[in-house]
Design a protein around this motif. Structure first.
Motif, PDB file in Angstrom:
ATOM      1  N   ILE A 110       2.530   1.889   6.891  1.00  0.00           N
ATOM      2  CA  ILE A 110       2.209   2.431   5.571  1.00  0.00           C
ATOM      3  C   ILE A 110       2.734   3.865   5.380  1.00  0.00           C
ATOM      4  CG2 ILE A 110      -0.080   3.464   6.012  1.00  0.00           C
ATOM      5  CD1 ILE A 110      -0.999   1.964   3.423  1.00  0.00           C
ATOM      6  N   ILE A 111       2.681   4.680   6.429  1.00  0.00           N
ATOM      7  CA  ILE A 111       3.073   6.086   6.266  1.00  0.00           C
ATOM      8  C   ILE A 111       4.569   6.211   5.962  1.00  0.00           C
ATOM      9  CG2 ILE A 111       3.077   8.366   7.334  1.00  0.00           C
ATOM     10  CD1 ILE A 111       0.304   7.425   6.996  1.00  0.00           C
ATOM     11  N   ILE A 112       5.363   5.515   6.766  1.00  0.00           N
ATOM     12  CA  ILE A 112       6.812   5.634   6.567  1.00  0.00           C
ATOM     13  C   ILE A 112       7.216   5.021   5.219  1.00  0.00           C
ATOM     14  CG2 ILE A 112       7.424   3.515   7.846  1.00  0.00           C
ATOM     15  CD1 ILE A 112       9.345   6.822   7.929  1.00  0.00           C
ATOM     16  N   THR A 113       6.510   3.939   4.817  1.00  0.00           N
ATOM     17  CA  THR A 113       6.796   3.352   3.503  1.00  0.00           C
ATOM     18  C   THR A 113       6.496   4.358   2.399  1.00  0.00           C
ATOM     19  OG1 THR A 113       6.083   1.241   4.403  1.00  0.00           O
ATOM     20  CG2 THR A 113       6.366   1.359   2.023  1.00  0.00           C
ATOM     21  N   VAL A 117       9.462   5.567  -0.026  1.00  0.00           N
ATOM     22  CA  VAL A 117       9.356   5.179  -1.439  1.00  0.00           C
ATOM     23  C   VAL A 117       9.226   6.421  -2.333  1.00  0.00           C
ATOM     24  CG1 VAL A 117       7.867   4.045  -3.123  1.00  0.00           C
ATOM     25  CG2 VAL A 117       8.461   2.876  -1.019  1.00  0.00           C
ATOM     26  N   TYR A 118       8.403   7.367  -1.910  1.00  0.00           N
ATOM     27  CA  TYR A 118       8.231   8.584  -2.705  1.00  0.00           C
ATOM     28  C   TYR A 118       9.553   9.361  -2.811  1.00  0.00           C
ATOM     29  CZ  TYR A 118       6.673  13.252  -4.016  1.00  0.00           C
ATOM     30  OH  TYR A 118       6.532  14.463  -4.648  1.00  0.00           O
ATOM     31  N   ALA A 119      10.266   9.430  -1.680  1.00  0.00           N
ATOM     32  CA  ALA A 119      11.563  10.129  -1.704  1.00  0.00           C
ATOM     33  C   ALA A 119      12.531   9.441  -2.664  1.00  0.00           C
ATOM     34  CB  ALA A 119      12.157  10.175  -0.303  1.00  0.00           C
ATOM     35  N   GLY A 154       0.821  -1.207   0.000  1.00  0.00           N
ATOM     36  CA  GLY A 154       0.000   0.000   0.000  1.00  0.00           C
ATOM     37  C   GLY A 154       0.852   1.252   0.000  1.00  0.00           C
ATOM     38  N   GLY A 155       1.890   1.260   0.856  1.00  0.00           N
ATOM     39  CA  GLY A 155       2.777   2.424   0.922  1.00  0.00           C
ATOM     40  C   GLY A 155       3.466   2.671  -0.406  1.00  0.00           C
ATOM     41  N   ALA A 156       3.925   1.578  -1.048  1.00  0.00           N
ATOM     42  CA  ALA A 156       4.606   1.723  -2.335  1.00  0.00           C
ATOM     43  C   ALA A 156       3.644   2.261  -3.387  1.00  0.00           C
ATOM     44  CB  ALA A 156       5.187   0.379  -2.774  1.00  0.00           C
ATOM     45  N   PRO A 181       1.776  18.353   3.925  1.00  0.00           N
ATOM     46  CA  PRO A 181       1.641  18.616   5.371  1.00  0.00           C
ATOM     47  C   PRO A 181       0.902  17.500   6.109  1.00  0.00           C
ATOM     48  CG  PRO A 181       0.243  20.088   4.085  1.00  0.00           C
ATOM     49  CD  PRO A 181       1.124  19.388   3.125  1.00  0.00           C
ATOM     50  N   TYR A 182      -0.071  16.862   5.427  1.00  0.00           N
ATOM     51  CA  TYR A 182      -0.820  15.787   6.078  1.00  0.00           C
ATOM     52  C   TYR A 182       0.070  14.580   6.323  1.00  0.00           C
ATOM     53  CZ  TYR A 182      -4.670  18.757   4.812  1.00  0.00           C
ATOM     54  OH  TYR A 182      -5.493  19.834   4.693  1.00  0.00           O
ATOM     55  N   LEU A 183       0.958  14.310   5.361  1.00  0.00           N
ATOM     56  CA  LEU A 183       1.891  13.201   5.544  1.00  0.00           C
ATOM     57  C   LEU A 183       2.802  13.471   6.732  1.00  0.00           C
ATOM     58  CD1 LEU A 183       3.009  12.176   1.947  1.00  0.00           C
ATOM     59  CD2 LEU A 183       1.803  10.789   3.622  1.00  0.00           C
ATOM     60  N   VAL A 184       3.238  14.734   6.856  1.00  0.00           N
ATOM     61  CA  VAL A 184       4.109  15.094   7.975  1.00  0.00           C
ATOM     62  C   VAL A 184       3.391  14.844   9.301  1.00  0.00           C
ATOM     63  CG1 VAL A 184       5.286  17.010   9.116  1.00  0.00           C
ATOM     64  CG2 VAL A 184       5.456  16.751   6.642  1.00  0.00           C
ATOM     65  N   VAL A 185       2.126  15.271   9.368  1.00  0.00           N
ATOM     66  CA  VAL A 185       1.351  15.076  10.594  1.00  0.00           C
ATOM     67  C   VAL A 185       1.206  13.590  10.912  1.00  0.00           C
ATOM     68  CG1 VAL A 185      -0.925  15.321  11.647  1.00  0.00           C
ATOM     69  CG2 VAL A 185       0.081  17.237  10.397  1.00  0.00           C
ATOM     70  N   PHE A 186       0.805  12.811   9.902  1.00  0.00           N
ATOM     71  CA  PHE A 186       0.607  11.375  10.118  1.00  0.00           C
ATOM     72  C   PHE A 186       1.895  10.683  10.518  1.00  0.00           C
ATOM     73  CE2 PHE A 186      -3.567  11.388   7.940  1.00  0.00           C
ATOM     74  CZ  PHE A 186      -4.231  10.644   8.895  1.00  0.00           C
ATOM     75  N   ASN A 187       2.999  11.142   9.914  1.00  0.00           N
ATOM     76  CA  ASN A 187       4.280  10.504  10.219  1.00  0.00           C
ATOM     77  C   ASN A 187       4.713  10.823  11.650  1.00  0.00           C
ATOM     78  OD1 ASN A 187       6.599   9.014   9.624  1.00  0.00           O
ATOM     79  ND2 ASN A 187       7.739  10.894   9.261  1.00  0.00           N
TER      80      ASN A 187
END
Lengths: 272, 269
Positions: B152-155, B159-161, B95-97, B115-121
């Motif tokens: 999933i969030i860290i993946t 992966v995006y990076a 899912g993360g990938a 910003p939402y990803l930052v919050v979730f992470n």
């Protein structure tokens, strides 16, 4: 005229600056001709090459390949298609060689040289055989199943040449392809590229900052000034040099005087 | 020529022998440490240096282990935990990938969601536990969801990076051939990011275990996490420590499996 560049200007924008890389460049190249863009770093020669390759849209001016405009007056639909990369009309028309080979390390040599054919959708048994024959011709038979990391720098750049030629491009763009190689490999490869391009009667544009290389390989040299890049002079290589392969040309008595005059011209540009 | 050759060969032989010997010494020490740990533990418990009620003893754990294996209850619990962890791991990673790929494909979406990803992470995902249980019911679904949410969030971020860090010159090569965005992704972006994706697998093994054990703490129905929390509540620390040991062994095995897959993949390069 095979390639026509008409009053081309290009400016790069960032948040704080607008840098004009090219200003009012006009030139033309005949079919089968080998020309060089010579100039110091920062003279916009790579930008010009990227525009010809269709990778960047110039801020002003037009480019024609065999009379077909490359960028000028695109309809928005066509621009969108090109942005999506699906404009078939320019596919495979130009071949581009970079400073380094950029063979894909996770693909074998065979997969690498067939990449262009695969992308352009022209991979058939026939084109595949032609690419493999070219690989053998260039002295790389037997390495098809190797990975790029198993090859020397010179062999890798030769494989990259095969990858570029495999799609049978009408125009070859060479972006300092010899600059990352050692002297000996570089001389050999210049010879090989020159002979291969002459044999297949390809039109080629070489970008370089190496005066000797420009003289040894080309029919004409366009000299560019530093930022903004302007075309300042065109040198026509005398017939006796132009028909010599690069290595022999370097030994020719007329080589050195020509080198001196281009050198002086470049020095004069620097001091301005 | 020949004598010096022979000398080099014998020196090389000595060097290899020394390497082998070093490896053997390390291995002996590792095993000795393990045995010593359990021996001291057993002795400490036997001679009442520590309270056996709290710290149990290896022999008591062994006895309980055999007993629980005998009535099949341990197998059920272990299997439940293993199943949830594997599913959480797989869903979280894949899912993360996929989300990472989606963000690469739509740059505007990536900028919007940043910003939402930052919050979730940054958020401690286990704090979502109660909400998940209310939403998905107190069963294995919410336990798996815990494992997924943690991984999933860290993946996605890693992966995006790695998609973005792909050398633009590979894309330039493809674009000079007129490649489409999908072709760029398939031929350059995805394969170039494979090492990064594999390395998230290793991280996710650990994260999935955290999520699942925490989930079982909260749901308290079955699984090794349940045994730990149950043993704690009834003051049966033999049960707690046995479950801990099983978790340690299983998570190590899973990690080694992923490491083997990684090795296989990097050898293909």
């Amino acid at each position: 005229m095979f390639l026509v560049i008409d009053r081309l200007s290009h400016t790069y924008f960032t948040k704080t600056t607008a840098v004009t890389a090219l200003a009012e460049v006009s030139l033309s190249v005949e079919k089968g001709e080998f020309v060089s863009f010579l100039g110091p770093s920062g003279c916009g020669k790579t930008t010009l090459l990227s525009i010809i390759a269709g990778l960047i849209q110039p801020t002003e001016g037009k480019v024609f390949i065999e009379g077909e405009p490359l960028w000028a007056q695109e309809t928005s639909a066509k621009a969108a298609r090109r942005a999506a990369g699906s404009d078939l009309s320019t596919r495979g028309a130009v071949g581009y060689m970079l400073q380094q080979d950029y063979l894909f390390p996770w693909k074998t040599i065979e997969e690498n040289i067939l990449l262009g054919l695969k992308i352009t959708g022209t991979l058939t048994a026939e084109t595949k055989e032609r690419a493999l024959a070219l690989l053998a011709e260039i002295g790389l038979d037997g390495v098809e199943s190797y990975y790029p990391s198993q090859l020397s720098g010179g062999m890798r750049q030769r494989a990259a040449l095969v990858r570029t030629l495999a799609t049978d491009p009408k125009l070859l763009l060479l972006d300092e392809p010899f600059s990352a190689l050692d002297q000996q490999t570089k001389l050999k490869l210049e010879e090989l590229v020159w002979k291969t391009l002459k044999q297949y009667e390809k039109t080629a544009v070489l970008v370089t900052h190496d005066i000797e290389e420009a003289i040894a390989m080309s029919d004409r040299i366009f000299l560019f000034s530093r930022r903004p890049g302007r075309l300042v002079r065109t040198f026509i290589i005398p017939d006796e040099l132009r028909h010599c392969p690069p290595f022999a040309a370097r030994q020719h008595p007329t080589f050195s005087p020509l080198f001196q005059s281009i050198w002086k011209e470049m020095e004069a540009l620097e001091s301005v | 020529m020949n004598p010096s050759n022979e000398r080099i060969r014998s020196l090389h032989h000595e060097y290899l022998a020394a390497l082998r010997k070093e490896r053997r010494v390390i291995r002996v020490w590792q095993v000795a440490l393990l045995i010593a740990f359990f021996a001291v533990w057993e002795a400490a418990s036997h001679f009442r240096w520590v309270d056996p009620l709290l710290f149990s003893s290896p022999s008591a754990i062994g006895k309980l282990f055999i007993e629980k294996i005998g009535d099949y209850s341990l197998l059920t619990h272990t299997w439940a935990t293993l199943f949830e962890t594997m599913l959480g791991f797989i869903i979280g990673t894949v899912g993360g990938a996929l989300i990472g790929a989606l963000l690469w494909w739509f740059p505007r979406l990536a900028k919007t969601l940043d910003p939402y990803l930052v919050v979730f992470n940054a958020m401690p995902k286990v704090a979502l536990g109660p909400i998940l249980i209310v939403a998905l019911g107190p069963g294995f679904t919410s336990i798996i969801a815990m494992g997924v949410v943690i991984a999933i969030i860290i993946t996605t971020i890693v992966v995006y990076a790695s998609f973005q860090e792909v050398d633009p010159n590979y894309l330039k090569v493809l674009r000079t051939f007129g490649a489409t965005r999908y072709q760029c992704f398939k031929e350059a972006v995805l394969p170039a990011s494979f090492p990064a994706i594999i390395s998230t697998l290793k991280v996710n093994v650990g994260l999935a275990w955290v999520g699942v054990i925490t989930g079982e703490f909260l749901v308290s129905k079955q699984g090794l996490g349940y045994l730990i929390i149950y043993g704690f509540q009834v003051f049966n620390f033999t049960l707690v420590l046995m479950s801990l040991l099983i978790v340690a062994v299983l998570s190590t095995l899973m990690y080694q499996l992923v490491a083997m897959i990684e090795k296989k993949w990097s050898n293909r390069r």
